[in-house]
Structures are given as structure tokens and as C-alpha cells.
Enzyme design. Structure first.
Site, short mmCIF file in Angstrom:
data_model
loop_
_atom_site.label_atom_id
_atom_site.label_comp_id
_atom_site.label_asym_id
_atom_site.label_seq_id
_atom_site.Cartn_x
_atom_site.Cartn_y
_atom_site.Cartn_z
N ASN A 67 0.86 -1.20 0.00
CA ASN A 67 0.00 0.00 0.00
C ASN A 67 0.89 1.24 0.00
O ASN A 67 2.11 1.14 0.01
CB ASN A 67 -0.95 -0.03 1.21
N ASP A 77 -4.35 -6.49 5.11
CA ASP A 77 -5.38 -7.37 5.69
C ASP A 77 -5.33 -8.77 5.10
O ASP A 77 -5.81 -9.72 5.70
CB ASP A 77 -6.77 -6.75 5.46
N LYS A 135 9.35 -16.36 -11.23
CA LYS A 135 8.47 -15.29 -11.73
C LYS A 135 7.26 -15.92 -12.40
O LYS A 135 7.39 -16.78 -13.26
CB LYS A 135 9.26 -14.45 -12.77
N PHE A 154 -5.01 2.96 14.90
CA PHE A 154 -5.35 3.91 13.83
C PHE A 154 -6.53 3.33 13.05
O PHE A 154 -6.76 2.10 13.08
CB PHE A 154 -4.16 4.11 12.89
N LYS A 201 -14.28 0.36 15.06
CA LYS A 201 -12.93 -0.18 15.31
C LYS A 201 -12.52 0.05 16.77
O LYS A 201 -11.91 -0.81 17.40
CB LYS A 201 -11.90 0.45 14.38
N LYS A 245 -11.62 -3.26 18.60
CA LYS A 245 -10.21 -3.53 18.91
C LYS A 245 -9.88 -3.23 20.37
O LYS A 245 -8.78 -3.44 20.81
CB LYS A 245 -9.30 -2.72 17.97
#
Ligand code: PMT
Length: 400
Positions: free
Chosen positions: A211, A280, A290, A325, A339, A343
Site C-alpha cells: 500500500n 489485511d 516469476k 489507527f 474499530k 479492537k
């Protein structure tokens, strides 16, 4: 909360065998003028450039220049234990190599291994030596252990050539020391664990899923924790960032590696801040070599990665504090609230991402959600300021 210390803070100054050793005279007298107590240690090769007597007069203390000298009244262990900071200036390639590899065969390397205070080194050598991979690798090893490097400057070198190898200016070295020692001590004695950056989940030997996290947020948090006097453990995914000075860094790539690194440190962390963008999902199968283009559509099967934050939160002791976060592209507060509950964190930092927000930027706009239901929306701020505000809130929670 300041500390009014009656006795001046003690700085240990190690001088090694570089032509720039004479500059240590100015450094010691500058530190004395700034109100610090100074004890000087010299390597045998430094004695070829400077004398113990000079430093004894300047520091008003015995100079440590022989490992087995009968006359030394205090041992290297006691000298190191007294120090609030250990400065090696100039630091030769030889000292850097020995320090990186734990060799202690002279007063300065012996003191380096015996010290448990912040360490600052100011390298000085010929440019070709400084750029040699061996020296660079040794410096990286020291930086990973939290040693602060005051980089040499470009300029005319003793050997007549010019280049990057000249000892940094006396002013720069002294101001680095002052900034570190004047740092706040509100988190002194606390261990802070921070995760930062992305994770990379391998598809095959040359491709991965990741990301846009740059690590800036986590690195700013780690730097802020260090500034407040904490012992900082940073677990970092792949980034292009220099490690924050004074911080212990563990580098990881995958979510599973990040999970293992977190579990290894979490039990001793007073404060844990999960700023990393952990993938995730990861591919069920990692292809060897490859992946060949066999047809125009490839289906990748992905399996869920463990939720590290949730797992740590389930292990959290009452004395530990966890900050999570939430990166959302819409319905920020609703999703973040879910969350926060799911969490079970003490503080959740919610930020909108996507459309160029959050990831990679130098600025961020976050909202803090507290476990007691309070919300605190911050304006768009530089990520260093966001880190400051987060720690201000953490300190408030700790003081309750
Ligand atoms: O690194 P920068 O470029 O500065 O960008 C900063 C940031 C956008 C990455 C940062 O502000 C941020 O939002 N980090 C969290 C990104 C993320 O994974 O958010 P999330 O809502 O998907 O995850 C929620 C929380 O669970 C996060 O604390 C995350 O670290 C944690 N998590 C997520 C997945 C997982 N498998 N394990 C986790 O622990």
C-alpha cells in the site's frame, strides 16, 4: 514537568585518533560553557594528536586514557554509569567498526559498550574511507541501535583533497548534544512500541501486494516518544526514511513478520501505537520464481492476515496503553467508532485516506476517539505536530 538538577548533567566525550582530534578541545570547552560536566576518554591513537593534560585542565577531571592504568580511581563502568550522554568526536573508521562489532580494547570502545545513555558520534575521515561500504554498513548498524550520527561535512580534508569527511562543526555537534539533553523527560522510564509503514505480501519472487504508506506517521511518533525521554522500539515495514535518532528499529516486510516482531516486544511496552498500514490479506500461495504470463487473466486467492492490533489488545495488561489507527475512505467516524470498540484500544486515531490524503503526505488531519466516548478533531497539521498532539493526549490518559 522539568527536573531541577543541582549537579550538572555529565557528558562523556570519547576522542579517537583523527587529525580532527584537536577540535575536541573546542568541543569540551564549549560543553563546559553550556554548563555540562565533562569527562574525557582518549584512545591510544588519539594520544598522537592531543594530550591528556589539555583535557584534564579543560574538564577539571581525570582523563581516562589507559584501560589498565593503576592510577585510574574509577572504573570504566562507573564512568559510563554517570554519563547522561556519550559523545565520540571525532569518530574514526576504526572506532566505528569496533563499536559496530562490540570490540572493546581501548578506553573509548570500552566505555561505549559500558554505557546505557544516548550515544552521539561525529565521524571524521577521508571521503573515500567514509564512503567505503564497510564504513557505511557499520554506521547503519549503529544507527539501527539508536546511535545518533552527526554527519561529516563537505570541505577541504587534511590529506589535501576535498569531499564529505570533515568533522561536523563544533557548533553543530554541541547543539545536537544540547537538543538531546534538553529533551523532555515526561516519558522517561517508559518503553514505547510504534509500528510504521506498509507491509509487503509476496505474490512471487518479484511481485508483492502493498500500500502507499510511507512510514512518516510512525517515524514521527517514534521521534516524538524519544524526545520525551522514552525508550523507543520502532517496527518498520519497508520505507525510504532514515531511522529517527535514538530509536531501536526492527525492519520487517510481511504482516506475519510484523506480528512476530510486535509479540516479541509488546509484553514490555508501556505504550503501543499501531500506525503501520498492515495488509489485511496475503496470497494463499507464493509462486516460485516469476509467475509466467500464461493467459490474460490470473486469479489470486488471498487469505486474511492476523489482526495484530486486536491480538495485542487481547493481551494488554491494565498498566499498558494501546493506540490504534483507522484508515477510512468514507464514513470516517462511524467506521472508526466500530474499530474503537472492536479492537478495545484506549485511543483511536482516525484519518481519511484516498484521494491523496493520509498516505505519503507530510500533513494529516486526524480525529482522536477515546475509549470514554470523547472525540477530538485536530486541524490539518504536519505529521510531526500530529505526533506531538497524540502524545499530549497519551500523557493525559497516563496521568489520570
Ligand atoms: O505512513 P504514512 O504515509 O504516514 O501514512 C499514515 C497512515 C495513513 C498509514 C496512518 O495514518 C494510518 O492510518 N495507519 C493505519 C492504516 C491501517 O492499516 O488502518 P486500518 O483501519 O486498516 O487498520 C486499523 C488498525 O489495525 C491500525 O492500527 C493497523 O495498524 C491495525 N492492523 C490492521 C491490519 C492488520 N492485519 N493488523 C493490524 O494490526
Amino acid at each position: 514537568m522539568g527536573t531541577t538538577c543541582s549537579t550538572p548533567q555529565e557528558i562523556l566525550v570519547g576522542v579517537t585518533g583523527s587529525i580532527a582530534a584537536y577540535k575536541a578541545i573546542e568541543i569540551v570547552s564549549g560543553l563546559k560553557k553550556s554548563g555540562f560536566a565533562v569527562t574525557v576518554a582518549l584512545t591510544p591513537s588519539a594520544l598522537k594528536f592531543v594530550t591528556p593534560l589539555t583535557f584534564e585542565i579543560l574538564s577539571g577531571k581525570e582523563v581516562y586514557s589507559e584501560v589498565f592504568a593503576e592510577k585510574t580511581k574509577v572504573s570504566h563502568i562507573e564512568i559510563a554509569a554517570r554519563a547522561s550522554l556519550f559523545l565520540v568526536a571525532p569518530a574514526t573508521a576504526n572506532f566505528i567498526a569496533k563499536a559496530a562489532h562490540g570490540i572493546a580494547d581501548d578506553p573509548v570502545t570500552l566505555l561505549y559498550l559500558s554505557s546505557n545513555c544516548p550515544v552521539v558520534i561525529a565521524p571524521a575521515m577521508n571521503e573515500r574511507m567514509f564512503n567505503h561500504p564497510a564504513v557505511q554498513e557499520n554506521l547503519e548498524t549503529l544507527m539501527r541501535r539508536g546511535v545518533i550520527i552527526v554527519s561529516p561535512e563537505e570541505g577541504r580534508l587534511a590529506c589535501g583533497s576535498t569531499g564529505k569527511g570533515r568533522l561536523a562543526s563544533v557548533e553543530k555537534i554541541i547543539s545536537t548534544v544540547e537538543k538531546l539533553l534538553k529533551k523532555r523527560s515526561t516519558l522517561k522510564g517508559k518503553t514505547v512500541l510504534v509500528t510504521a509503514g506498509p507491509t509487503q505480501e509476496k505474490i512471487d519472487e518479484i511481485r508483492y501486494i502493498s500500500n502507499y504508506s510511507s512510514g512518516k506517521t510512525g517515524y514521527a511518533l517514534a521521534a516524538e516518544a524519544f524526545k520525551r525521554g522514552a525508550q523507543v522500539e520502532l517496527i518498520s515495514g519497508p520505507t525510504n526514511l532514515e531511522p529517527p535518532p535514538g530509536v531501536n528499529v526492527t525492519y520487517v516486510k510481511t504482516a506475519l513478520e510484523m506480528r512476530k516482531a510486535c509479540l516479541d516486544i509488546f509484553f514490555r511496552a508501556d505504550i503501543t501505537i499501531m500506525a503501520a498500514a498492515v495488509a489485511d490479506y496475503r496470497p494463499v500461495k507464493k509462486f516460485d520464481g516469476k509467475l509466467k504470463k500464461s493467459h490474460n487473466l490470473i486469479t489470486l486467492e488471498l487469505v486474511e492476515n492476523p489482526d495484530i492490533l486486536k491480538e495485542l489488545s487481547s493481551k494488554k495488561k491494565k498498566t499498558q496503553l494501546i493506540v490504534g489507527f483507522a484508515a477510512e475512505t468514507s464514513n470516517l467516524l462511524e467506521n472508526a467508532q466500530v474499530k474503537l470498540q472492536e479492537k478495545k484500544v484506549d485511543l483511536l486515531v482516525a484519518n481519511l485516506v484516498g484521494d491523496g490524503k493520509g498516505f505519503g503526505q507530510d500533513f494529516n488531519q486526524v480525529t482522536l476517539l477515546f475509549s470514554d466516548g470523547r472525540k477530538h478533531k485536530l486541524p490539518l497539521l504536519p505529521k510531526e505536530k500530529v505526533a506531538e498532539k497524540i502524545f499530549d493526549q497519551i500523557e493525559k490518559i497516563l496521568s489520570n
